[in-house]
Motif scaffolding. Sequence first.
Motif, PDB file in Angstrom:
ATOM      1  N   ARG A 128       0.853  -1.193   0.000  1.00 43.77           N
ATOM      2  CA  ARG A 128       0.000   0.000   0.000  1.00 43.77           C
ATOM      3  C   ARG A 128       0.884   1.236   0.000  1.00 43.77           C
ATOM      4  O   ARG A 128       1.822   1.343   0.795  1.00 43.77           O
ATOM      5  CB  ARG A 128      -0.907   0.012   1.234  1.00 43.77           C
ATOM      6  CG  ARG A 128      -1.857   1.208   1.305  1.00 43.77           C
ATOM      7  CD  ARG A 128      -2.762   1.085   2.522  1.00 43.77           C
ATOM      8  NE  ARG A 128      -2.027   1.296   3.753  1.00 43.77           N
ATOM      9  CZ  ARG A 128      -1.920   2.480   4.374  1.00 43.77           C
ATOM     10  NH1 ARG A 128      -2.473   3.555   3.849  1.00 43.77           N
ATOM     11  NH2 ARG A 128      -1.249   2.577   5.505  1.00 43.77           N
ATOM     12  N   LEU A 129       0.597   2.163  -0.899  1.00 50.29           N
ATOM     13  CA  LEU A 129       1.370   3.399  -0.982  1.00 50.29           C
ATOM     14  C   LEU A 129       0.618   4.515  -0.269  1.00 50.29           C
ATOM     15  O   LEU A 129      -0.553   4.777  -0.557  1.00 50.29           O
ATOM     16  CB  LEU A 129       1.610   3.788  -2.446  1.00 50.29           C
ATOM     17  CG  LEU A 129       2.379   5.098  -2.672  1.00 50.29           C
ATOM     18  CD1 LEU A 129       3.789   5.000  -2.100  1.00 50.29           C
ATOM     19  CD2 LEU A 129       2.431   5.441  -4.155  1.00 50.29           C
ATOM     20  N   GLN A 130       1.307   5.168   0.653  1.00 52.79           N
ATOM     21  CA  GLN A 130       0.731   6.291   1.388  1.00 52.79           C
ATOM     22  C   GLN A 130       1.486   7.566   1.010  1.00 52.79           C
ATOM     23  O   GLN A 130       2.720   7.605   1.084  1.00 52.79           O
ATOM     24  CB  GLN A 130       0.827   6.049   2.901  1.00 52.79           C
ATOM     25  CG  GLN A 130       0.203   7.151   3.745  1.00 52.79           C
ATOM     26  CD  GLN A 130       0.322   6.867   5.231  1.00 52.79           C
ATOM     27  OE1 GLN A 130       1.146   6.063   5.648  1.00 52.79           O
ATOM     28  NE2 GLN A 130      -0.501   7.508   6.037  1.00 52.79           N
ATOM     29  N   LEU A 131       0.749   8.580   0.599  1.00 49.03           N
ATOM     30  CA  LEU A 131       1.355   9.847   0.176  1.00 49.03           C
ATOM     31  C   LEU A 131       1.027  10.925   1.197  1.00 49.03           C
ATOM     32  O   LEU A 131      -0.135  11.120   1.567  1.00 49.03           O
ATOM     33  CB  LEU A 131       0.838  10.263  -1.206  1.00 49.03           C
ATOM     34  CG  LEU A 131       1.052   9.264  -2.353  1.00 49.03           C
ATOM     35  CD1 LEU A 131       0.498   9.818  -3.655  1.00 49.03           C
ATOM     36  CD2 LEU A 131       2.532   8.934  -2.501  1.00 49.03           C
ATOM     37  N   ILE A 132       2.056  11.639   1.631  1.00 49.25           N
ATOM     38  CA  ILE A 132       1.897  12.733   2.592  1.00 49.25           C
ATOM     39  C   ILE A 132       2.628  13.955   2.051  1.00 49.25           C
ATOM     40  O   ILE A 132       3.793  13.861   1.666  1.00 49.25           O
ATOM     41  CB  ILE A 132       2.465  12.351   3.980  1.00 49.25           C
ATOM     42  CG1 ILE A 132       1.772  11.096   4.518  1.00 49.25           C
ATOM     43  CG2 ILE A 132       2.316  13.505   4.962  1.00 49.25           C
ATOM     44  CD1 ILE A 132       2.373  10.583   5.819  1.00 49.25           C
ATOM     45  N   GLY A 133       1.954  15.071   2.028  1.00 53.33           N
ATOM     46  CA  GLY A 133       2.591  16.327   1.638  1.00 53.33           C
ATOM     47  C   GLY A 133       2.917  16.441   0.164  1.00 53.33           C
ATOM     48  O   GLY A 133       3.858  17.137  -0.206  1.00 53.33           O
ATOM     49  N   GLU A 134       2.130  15.760  -0.696  1.00 49.76           N
ATOM     50  CA  GLU A 134       2.434  15.824  -2.133  1.00 49.76           C
ATOM     51  C   GLU A 134       2.189  17.204  -2.723  1.00 49.76           C
ATOM     52  O   GLU A 134       2.602  17.486  -3.849  1.00 49.76           O
ATOM     53  CB  GLU A 134       1.635  14.776  -2.906  1.00 49.76           C
ATOM     54  CG  GLU A 134       0.140  14.960  -2.895  1.00 49.76           C
ATOM     55  CD  GLU A 134      -0.529  14.132  -1.825  1.00 49.76           C
ATOM     56  OE1 GLU A 134      -1.646  13.644  -2.080  1.00 49.76           O
ATOM     57  OE2 GLU A 134       0.054  13.979  -0.736  1.00 49.76           O
ATOM     58  N   GLU A 135       1.504  18.087  -1.969  1.00 46.87           N
ATOM     59  CA  GLU A 135       1.285  19.453  -2.454  1.00 46.87           C
ATOM     60  C   GLU A 135       2.521  20.337  -2.272  1.00 46.87           C
ATOM     61  O   GLU A 135       2.552  21.481  -2.752  1.00 46.87           O
ATOM     62  CB  GLU A 135       0.091  20.087  -1.737  1.00 46.87           C
ATOM     63  CG  GLU A 135       0.306  20.399  -0.262  1.00 46.87           C
ATOM     64  CD  GLU A 135       0.170  19.178   0.652  1.00 46.87           C
ATOM     65  OE1 GLU A 135       0.430  19.301   1.864  1.00 46.87           O
ATOM     66  OE2 GLU A 135      -0.170  18.099   0.139  1.00 46.87           O
ATOM     67  N   THR A 136       3.561  19.840  -1.601  1.00 50.08           N
ATOM     68  CA  THR A 136       4.798  20.598  -1.415  1.00 50.08           C
ATOM     69  C   THR A 136       5.405  20.961  -2.769  1.00 50.08           C
ATOM     70  O   THR A 136       5.492  20.118  -3.662  1.00 50.08           O
ATOM     71  CB  THR A 136       5.814  19.780  -0.596  1.00 50.08           C
ATOM     72  OG1 THR A 136       5.208  19.394   0.644  1.00 50.08           O
ATOM     73  CG2 THR A 136       7.070  20.579  -0.317  1.00 50.08           C
ATOM     74  N   GLU A 137       5.829  22.203  -2.928  1.00 50.82           N
ATOM     75  CA  GLU A 137       6.316  22.686  -4.216  1.00 50.82           C
ATOM     76  C   GLU A 137       7.836  22.835  -4.232  1.00 50.82           C
ATOM     77  O   GLU A 137       8.438  23.255  -3.235  1.00 50.82           O
ATOM     78  CB  GLU A 137       5.668  24.034  -4.559  1.00 50.82           C
ATOM     79  CG  GLU A 137       4.169  23.956  -4.791  1.00 50.82           C
ATOM     80  CD  GLU A 137       3.590  25.277  -5.247  1.00 50.82           C
ATOM     81  OE1 GLU A 137       4.200  26.328  -4.925  1.00 50.82           O
ATOM     82  OE2 GLU A 137       2.545  25.296  -5.923  1.00 50.82           O
TER      83      GLU A 137
END
Length: 684
Positions: free
Chosen positions: A388-397
């Motif tokens: 399972r892939l968990q994504l955190i903070g993908e909105e970081t630029e």
Amino acid sequence: MTDSSPIDSLLEMYLFENSTLLEQLENIILECEHVNAYPAAAVHEIFRIMHTIKGSSTMMQFNHIAALSHAMEDLFAYLREREEVLADYSQLSELVLQGSDFIKIELLKLQNGHIADEDSATLTHRITAYLDQLKTNQDPCPSTSSEDDHEIGLANLDAPAAGFKAVVFFGNDPGMEGVRAVQLIQSLEDIEANYSYHPKDSLGGAEETAFIRNHGFQLLFQDKHNYSEVHQCIREACGVTAVQLFDSDADSSNHSRHNGKRDNEPTTAPRPAHPSSKNGAEDKVPLAAVERSPMQSASYLSVNVSKLDELMNLIGELVIAESMVTQHPELQGHPLEQFKHAARHLTKITKEIQDKTMSIRMVPLESCFHKMNRVLRDMSKKLDKDIRLQLIGEETEVDKSIIDKITDPLMHLVRNAADHGLETGPEREAAGKARTGTLTLEARNTGSEVMIIVRDDGRGMDRGKLLARAREKNMLYKEEADMSDREVYQLIFMPGFSTKDSISEFSGRGVGMDVVLQNIDSIGGTVFIDSEPGHGSAITIKIPLTLAIIDGMNVKVGSSRFTLPISSIKESFRPQGKDIIRDPDGCEMIMVRGQCYAIIRLYEHFKLHSDVQTVEDGILTMVEVDGQQVCLFADELLGQQQVVIKALPVYIKKLTNLKGIAGCTLLSDGSTSLILDIPHLISH
């Protein structure tokens, strides 16, 4: 073809748009596969994507791509009309992903200047056979969207009872009517989904083109809730010279040519379409034809990255020029109040322009992170692991150039974690863990840097096994007892190092992790590893927000100038001789608040002549990277300044081995300063 050729511009836009569409397609497929369901909205969106790719590929004469996308479009047209629910969508997902991969490879060939000539017939046949299989499992039902069923000569299509009908004429480009119709469909699909059109295959051939030329391109809208937006979109579509709008089921035969005129008609305000009256009677009054209005400004604009690079370079030159003017040595000691006021205003405007330009180049890590869904999906199937892939903070630029260089290293770290770190289902259950392993991608902003963490809850790293393999390959660079856990874990980044006993599709060759480290180093980033046996590992990457302009502290060493990134500096101080000590190996150190720190004399490291050699006469600057600190000894501090990072000339790199130098920049007095590579200085 030259760079200014319109064909090149069309190809560039074709590659950009279709690459974006394929990314969207892949994300939709993976989400649907995860829940084993294809909602109506997802089916329609996939249909729209394939329809767009088919149309643009046909226009660019990439017929093999058009044929494949046409087959995929037919498949989802069938699913959209029948609203069929399948027991298992895995075969459907696999076929679509294979089609997406095929098109991506062909686009990559075109992007690299090669001929896209792979045969798509086999994959097209498999998709068509799958569609036939779906049809044979259902009761016979005539399909209203079949391109073989429509009659080209049928010009009189009634408007839907609760909707309206539009008849669009294209002029000025004889023979291009079909292409213009496809472009109109693509524009409408962004604002309206509930409509149909005739002829169904606008790019089908001479018959369809002649029909559109003589009778117009006919669109039937099932309702009127988006009437104004649809009306405006049609008016502004490319090549449109006249539009007829019919309310309810008005007979288009009486108005199909708009009184024999299509071009240069006087514009009349259209009467809004009204819903059917309560007694069942419907309005049958055709709405007047209108001319195209000037194109309104769009909310978004696609810009070639090379133009942004050029703009950033110009902003860099502006920053240097502004610094050279405001800090010119001839101005020292003169009471120029008006000049200083103007200089402060210039500095403020320059900073605002710089910040705005850099913000334009900033893009979220979302697209980079979401690509890992496909990587893990394929690996979990081949390795027979539940991941399972968990994504955190993908909105970081971060800067666009950083995204381009971080994607491949990040993909390798994800593959490495899935292959080496996470156990199989039975192994996890035997260890008391959940059968499904979790791999987390996390991003966070820490000021002038971005931290990306690849974390898994797998088996972790075995210090003893790593040391044994390093000993076996003669890769130990210091005594084992003196190596910290983090230093032992860093051994996996050494060329040729691998803990795998056998070579697989994903690992075992001892290459890859060293390339990851090189790529991260090339953008001024750092990598370190933390691990707990039995509980998993975390690989942390620190990268700068941008590669263009940094805040730096300038120091003097003899007749040379060096620039230290402000983000690496903890403090600067003038040392006392009594605080200097030497370790048993004779290395110079300084005691600061009860802690010992190594001293690097820059004039010794770079073999320069300096008259300042006693610590009391110079200045120490403490720098830190990944929790490791050293003190750099220089003659004096020259002050803080925003500097533009320039790469060292190639001939200098070939002539000398400049370890510890990250680049160069111009100072306000026109002299050159070398930018120090702090991570390299600390590690070596």
